[in-house]
Structures are given as C-alpha cells and as structure tokens.
Scaffold this motif. Structure first.
Motif, short mmCIF file in Angstrom:
data_model
loop_
_atom_site.label_atom_id
_atom_site.label_comp_id
_atom_site.label_asym_id
_atom_site.label_seq_id
_atom_site.Cartn_x
_atom_site.Cartn_y
_atom_site.Cartn_z
N GLY A 146 0.86 -1.22 -0.01
CA GLY A 146 0.20 0.06 0.15
C GLY A 146 0.83 1.39 -0.03
N GLU A 147 2.06 1.48 0.49
CA GLU A 147 2.91 2.36 0.60
C GLU A 147 3.45 2.49 -0.73
N TRP A 148 3.74 1.57 -1.31
CA TRP A 148 4.21 1.77 -2.73
C TRP A 148 3.41 2.18 -3.72
N TRP A 149 2.03 1.64 -3.52
CA TRP A 149 0.79 2.48 -4.31
C TRP A 149 0.38 3.77 -3.96
N ALA A 150 0.21 3.85 -2.59
CA ALA A 150 -0.25 5.26 -2.24
C ALA A 150 0.98 6.37 -2.28
N GLU A 151 1.82 6.03 -1.96
CA GLU A 151 3.03 7.19 -1.81
C GLU A 151 4.06 6.94 -2.66
N GLY A 152 4.15 6.00 -3.50
CA GLY A 152 5.21 5.81 -4.51
C GLY A 152 6.50 5.30 -3.73
#
Length: 179
Positions: A146-152
């Motif tokens: 999710g951090e990869w998806w939401a915050e790059g």
C-alpha cells in the motif's frame, strides 16, 4: 462409527479460511497508507465556535503583578486552565468531524474497520494461534504494498527478503498445525 458430533456446525473450507485471512490483511494493511496520507494532507477549516472561543482568551497576570490575594491569582489560573481545555477539546472535536467528512480519509477508514469486524468473526470460528499471526503478518505485507501504491515508496531488496521470510513464517505456522 463416526465420532463427529451432528449438532456441531460444519467448519468452512480451507479456501474460505484463506480468503478470510487475505481479506482481513488487505483491509488492514492496504488502507493504512491511504489513511495516513489523507491525515497528513488534511488542513482543518476554521470554525466560528472555535474562533469565538479563541477570541475570549482570559488574561494571565505575571507572577510579579500585584494581585490582592493569592486566591484571585488561583482563580485567574483556573479560569485560563478551563479555557485552554475547552479550546483543545473543541479543536479535537472539529478536527475529527472534518476528517470523517473527508472521503479521502473516511472511505479507507470504513474498509479498515470492516476488516476489524471480519477479524472478530474469523477469530470466533478459527484457531486463535493461527488467526492472529497470519492476519497481522498479511497486514504488514499489504501495508508495504500500500505504501508503494499510495506514496510511491520504493520496496528495497531487504524489504522483499523480509516479506519472503514473513510468507515462509506463515507457511510454517499453517504447516505445524496441519501435521
């Protein structure tokens, strides 16, 4: 002769348990970065009741001022203290209300809380020593994704290795209960 009790409800299939664990992990882990991002980007709007209360700040005399009695100083400090508490409580109330009105915050929060309800139902029908570590481990994995998806955020080699170790640990937990 069968040893199964006819009055006991049938257990769900392994597929349903696996799907339940994944849904709880996704609901907890994948929503956390979105909730965090919405909270960081949130800027509260001014509210008239809070602005009016801030305008009524009681004056505080310095300790060197000539006050007739220590009782009146105590009352002034008490009045200021109650004002400060009211400002903080009212500010927190409006902040929470504004956050819950924001779809960027409220939608992932509802999904996250739904995951908690699913977890509660899952704990009631499965083995606790498997349910808790599996769902929490999956929540960790989905938080990273999710951090990869939401915050790059970039997922480094060490993180991938840690995620593989978590998956291996889940497999060991499940394997130890089924052997």
């Amino acid at each position: 002769m069968s040893t199964a009790d006819p009055s006991s409800p049938p257990h769900p299939s392994l597929f349903r348990y696996t799907l339940s664990f994944l849904l709880v992990g996704i609901a907890w882990g994948l929503t956390t970065p979105f909730i965090r991002r919405a909270a960081l980007d949130f800027h509260p709007a001014p509210h008239s009741s809070l602005t009016a209360l801030l305008a009524k700040e009681p004056s505080r005399r310095s300790s060197s001022s000539t006050s007739p009695t220590s009782t009146s100083r105590w009352r002034e400090n008490l009045s200021w203290g109650w004002w400060w508490v009211r400002v903080r409580v009212l500010g927190a109330f409006w902040t929470v209300l504004d956050l819950l009105r924001s779809p960027r915050y409220a939608a992932p929060l509802v999904v996250n809380l739904t995951g908690s309800v699913w977890f509660f139902l899952l704990v009631g029908g499965s083995e606790l020593s498997l349910t808790v570590p599996i769902t929490n481990s999956l929540a960790f994995l989905f938080t990273v994704l999710g951090e990869w998806w939401a915050e790059g955020k970039v997922i480094g080699r060490d993180t991938w290795l840690g995620m593989a170790c978590v998956v291996a640990g889940i497999a060991l937990c499940v394997g130890s209960k089924s052997w």
